[in-house]
Write a protein that holds these residues in place. Structure first.
Motif, PDB file in Angstrom:
ATOM      1  N   VAL A  42       0.866  -1.184   0.000  1.00 28.61           N
ATOM      2  CA  VAL A  42       0.000   0.000   0.000  1.00 28.61           C
ATOM      3  C   VAL A  42       0.898   1.227   0.000  1.00 28.61           C
ATOM      4  O   VAL A  42       1.891   1.279   0.735  1.00 28.61           O
ATOM      5  N   TYR A  43       0.573   2.208  -0.837  1.00 23.22           N
ATOM      6  CA  TYR A  43       1.304   3.472  -0.775  1.00 23.22           C
ATOM      7  C   TYR A  43       0.378   4.556  -0.229  1.00 23.22           C
ATOM      8  O   TYR A  43      -0.789   4.637  -0.592  1.00 23.22           O
ATOM      9  N   ILE A  44       0.938   5.362   0.668  1.00 23.96           N
ATOM     10  CA  ILE A  44       0.145   6.343   1.413  1.00 23.96           C
ATOM     11  C   ILE A  44       0.952   7.621   1.579  1.00 23.96           C
ATOM     12  O   ILE A  44       2.181   7.591   1.671  1.00 23.96           O
ATOM     13  N   GLY A  45       0.251   8.742   1.605  1.00 22.34           N
ATOM     14  CA  GLY A  45       0.914  10.032   1.708  1.00 22.34           C
ATOM     15  C   GLY A  45       1.444  10.303   3.100  1.00 22.34           C
ATOM     16  O   GLY A  45       0.769  10.049   4.104  1.00 22.34           O
ATOM     17  N   ALA A  46       2.661  10.816   3.174  1.00 20.26           N
ATOM     18  CA  ALA A  46       3.227  11.276   4.437  1.00 20.26           C
ATOM     19  C   ALA A  46       2.542  12.586   4.840  1.00 20.26           C
ATOM     20  O   ALA A  46       1.781  13.165   4.062  1.00 20.26           O
ATOM     21  N   ALA A  53      -1.114  16.611  -2.354  1.00 20.43           N
ATOM     22  CA  ALA A  53      -1.080  17.406  -1.123  1.00 20.43           C
ATOM     23  C   ALA A  53      -2.329  17.201  -0.279  1.00 20.43           C
ATOM     24  O   ALA A  53      -2.295  17.341   0.943  1.00 20.43           O
ATOM     25  N   ALA A  54      -3.448  16.855  -0.928  1.00 16.84           N
ATOM     26  CA  ALA A  54      -4.702  16.680  -0.201  1.00 16.84           C
ATOM     27  C   ALA A  54      -4.826  15.304   0.438  1.00 16.84           C
ATOM     28  O   ALA A  54      -5.858  14.983   1.014  1.00 16.84           O
ATOM     29  N   ALA A  55      -3.790  14.474   0.314  1.00 25.27           N
ATOM     30  CA  ALA A  55      -3.868  13.110   0.840  1.00 25.27           C
ATOM     31  C   ALA A  55      -2.738  12.829   1.823  1.00 25.27           C
ATOM     32  O   ALA A  55      -2.142  11.754   1.821  1.00 25.27           O
ATOM     33  N   GLY A  56      -2.446  13.807   2.687  1.00 19.17           N
ATOM     34  CA  GLY A  56      -1.435  13.603   3.706  1.00 19.17           C
ATOM     35  C   GLY A  56      -2.011  12.889   4.919  1.00 19.17           C
ATOM     36  O   GLY A  56      -3.215  12.947   5.184  1.00 19.17           O
ATOM     37  N   ASN A  57      -1.148  12.189   5.664  1.00 18.12           N
ATOM     38  CA  ASN A  57      -1.588  11.414   6.828  1.00 18.12           C
ATOM     39  C   ASN A  57      -0.610  11.600   7.974  1.00 18.12           C
ATOM     40  O   ASN A  57       0.585  11.838   7.769  1.00 18.12           O
ATOM     41  N   SER A  58      -1.114  11.477   9.181  1.00 19.15           N
ATOM     42  CA  SER A  58      -0.272  11.629  10.362  1.00 19.15           C
ATOM     43  C   SER A  58       0.647  10.420  10.520  1.00 19.15           C
ATOM     44  O   SER A  58       0.357   9.326  10.029  1.00 19.15           O
ATOM     45  N   ILE A  59       1.750  10.630  11.213  1.00 15.79           N
ATOM     46  CA  ILE A  59       2.673   9.524  11.502  1.00 15.79           C
ATOM     47  C   ILE A  59       1.974   8.457  12.325  1.00 15.79           C
ATOM     48  O   ILE A  59       2.195   7.252  12.130  1.00 15.79           O
TER      49      ILE A  59
END
Length: 603
Positions: A42-46, A53-59
């Motif tokens: 799975v690839y996910i936004g940092a 830019a609208a698909a960032g996620n918390s650590i």
């Protein structure tokens, strides 16, 4: 027999080329859904510096996703694939360490400045934003330590084969499904030029989805108000085996801005397609563990799509774009049989529901839509009366369902479960008993328990199997319990339960241990830096797609030199509705089209 099946799965995992299904996640919920529905990665936004830019996620959420993925052997890749300003580089470096400590398996990058930094010991993947479309590109990146390289979407099957033959040790990743950028990735500056939003900074404003008119050098309008740069969506489901044989090892689904229903459906569809190939091709193997079961039949036609194209996989075709609309029409569901003031009757074999969204093309060729207020068989009542000027549906019009209420309701619930096949072995020892847990992912845990061996008055086989098979909400499913006793022994159910829990708790601790990669690619000699700045003479777009070819005006295919009989006269211009013009340049030797600005005015 079930224990043998578990062992055979493990044997298959030890041979053949690993094949990875790589799914997108806009957030934690989508990431978990991707895993449940069969993704191998799975690839996910940092939190920052991702190409969406609208698909960032918390650590914290990324760490939760890593923890969920680990028992299945699913890898998590974080995107850090924008070009960085100088004052952001240290922030990006520190963020890479946060991602490493969260358990991420690799970081996808675009900006080569990261190579010269003190990064954590974690693999780096080359984003498609690096414009990886030649053998030389991939060979160089592989030498620099990037073991997985996302190929440009425009490559043909033969070009992919050539790259694989040139650098067989590199893991080649290719997009197989989803939205397409008309420009080579990383080579588009139109959004930044027109809107001040850089595609290389994760802020693409989708310039290519706007309507344009096409004019020749004399100002004659050749095509008026069409979506001339809006490509259809990629769909290569029918060609996965050919891609495997060409050297692709990671199959990527686009969609970090898509909703969870899209992730579920598309992941499941490609999982089934890949598994069908792996079943008869022992030279390939799956790269993660577990089997997904679904409460629905995957169907790509029910997810967001602008129409389908295999996009240069077998060469250039003239049906890659859809000039009529940049939107998803959905499934074709029939045509209008009768029109009344408050309803229409549809000729169709589909089942309609209250809340369905339907669309059609009006007399001006514009896509129009409406919501079904009430469905009575094939008689559909809508919210607005047909007398309204913007609702010009007619008898014979084709209808598409852009929103399927029943499907969306189905996809909003629990639609899949993923479990790893496992088995238990219970045997006696001198001091008591030994319980061994074995699973298809290679897990093997054995514990001895001191206990008095009491002869059983009745056969305990059924009771023992029942207790040990209860694996609850773990990712495992027990396929077999083997009992090796010299005579029937009695073991209280509570004791067996305690032994089973003890093994599962130890297993859980293993999964919580950080998955630290051993590879540490820290190349220092990549000095060719990319820039997001737009220079006056720089093309705003460089495309393999060609408007001349798409509209039957290819100079290579039509050797005539005359400009009569409706032939287009260069230079050609794309014109926005506000009057701004963009000059088109056609490099027929390279089969490329470039788009140039003709003024410095921003919208």
């Amino acid at each position: 027999m079930a224990a043998e099946q578990v062992e055979s799965k493990r044997e298959r995992q030890e041979s053949g080329h690993p094949i990875e299904l790589l799914s997108p996640a806009r957030n934690l919920e989508c990431g978990i859904a991707a895993i449940d529905h069969g993704a191998d990665a799975v690839y996910i936004g940092a939190p920052r510096f991702g190409a969406r830019a609208a698909a960032g996620n918390s650590i914290e959420d990324i760490q939760k996703l890593c923890d969920y993925a680990r028992p299945f052997g699913v890898k998590i890749y974080a995107t850090l694939n924008t070009l960085l300003h100088e004052d952001e580089r240290e922030q990006a470096r520190l963020l890479s360490w946060d991602l490493y400590r969260a358990g991420v398996d690799a970081i996808i990058i675009q900006d080569p400045c990261l190579f010269g930094m003190e990064l954590p010991p974690i693999p780096l993947h080359a984003s498609t934003q690096m414009d990886n479309r030649t053998e030389e590109d991939v060979v160089r990146l592989n030498k620099l330590g990037l073991k997985q390289i996302v190929l440009a979407r425009e490559l043909s099957l033969e070009q992919i084969k050539a790259i694989h033959n040139a650098v067989p040790e590199a893991c080649l990743e290719a997009f197989v499904h989803g939205a397409l950028c008309i420009s080579y990735s990383g080579r588009c500056y139109a959004s930044e030029y027109c809107f001040g939003r850089s595609a290389n900074r994760g802020e693409c404003a989708q310039f290519c989805r706007l309507p344009f008119s096409l004019e020749d050098t004399e100002g004659n309008v050749l095509v008026k108000d069409k979506y001339l740069l809006s490509l259809k969506d990629m769909n290569r489901q029918a060609h996965l085996e050919e891609l495997m044989d060409a050297g692709v090892r990671s199959f990527k689904i686009e969609g970090r801005l898509k909703d969870i229903a899209y992730v579920k459906n598309v992941t499941a569809a490609y999982r089934q397609a890949i598994d069908a190939i792996l079943k008869r091709r022992p030279d390939y193997k799956r790269s993660s563990f577990g089997t997904s079961t679904y409460t629905f039949q995957p169907d790509l036609s029910r997810s967001f799509s602008r129409g389908s194209t295999d996009y240069f996989l077998f060469g250039r075709t003239n049906d890659m774009a859809d000039p009529d609309t940049p939107k998803s029409r959905g499934r074709m569901v029939g045509h209008v049989k009768e029109v009344r003031r408050d309803c229409i009757t549809v000729s169709s074999t589909e089942v309609f529901s209250n809340g369905d969204g339907l669309c059609y093309f009006d007399d001006d060729g514009k896509l129009q839509g409406f919501r079904v207020n009430r469905a009575e068989g094939n008689k559909l009542y809508y919210n607005s009366p047909l007398v309204k000027s913007d609702f010009r549906i007619r008898k014979g019009d084709r209808l598409w369902r852009s929103y399927d209420k029943q499907w969306e309701d189905l996809m909003s619930g629990k639609t899949a479960e993923r479990r790893i096949a496992a088995c238990f072995l219970l045997e006696e020892t001198e001091q008591g008993f030994r319980l061994t847990f074995t699973s298809e992912d290679g897990t093997d845990i054995s514990k001895e328990f001191a206990a008095e061996q009491q002869p059983a008055r009745t056969d305990q086989t059924t009771s023992i199997k029942e207790v040990l098979s209860k694996l609850g909400d773990t990712p495992y499913v027990c396929k077999d319990v083997e009992i090796r006793f010299s005579q029937p022994w009695f073991i209280p159910r509570s004791t067996l339960t305690e032994w089973r829990r003890s093994l599962i708790e130890e297993l859980s601790l293993r999964h919580k241990s950080p998955c630290v990669p051993k590879d540490n690619p820290t190349p220092r000699d990549f000095t060719t830096l990319q820039s997001s700045a737009v220079t006056p003479r720089q093309p705003l777009m460089t495309c393999r797609f060609c408007l001349r070819h798409a509209w039957g005006q290819c100079k290579k295919e039509h050797k005539k030199t005359d400009t009569g009989n409706g032939r287009w006269r260069d230079p050609l211009f794309l014109v926005l509705s506000d009057g701004r013009r963009f000059r088109l340049e056609f490099d027929c030797n390279k089969c490329e089209m470039k788009l140039h600005a003709t003024d410095r005015h921003n919208i």
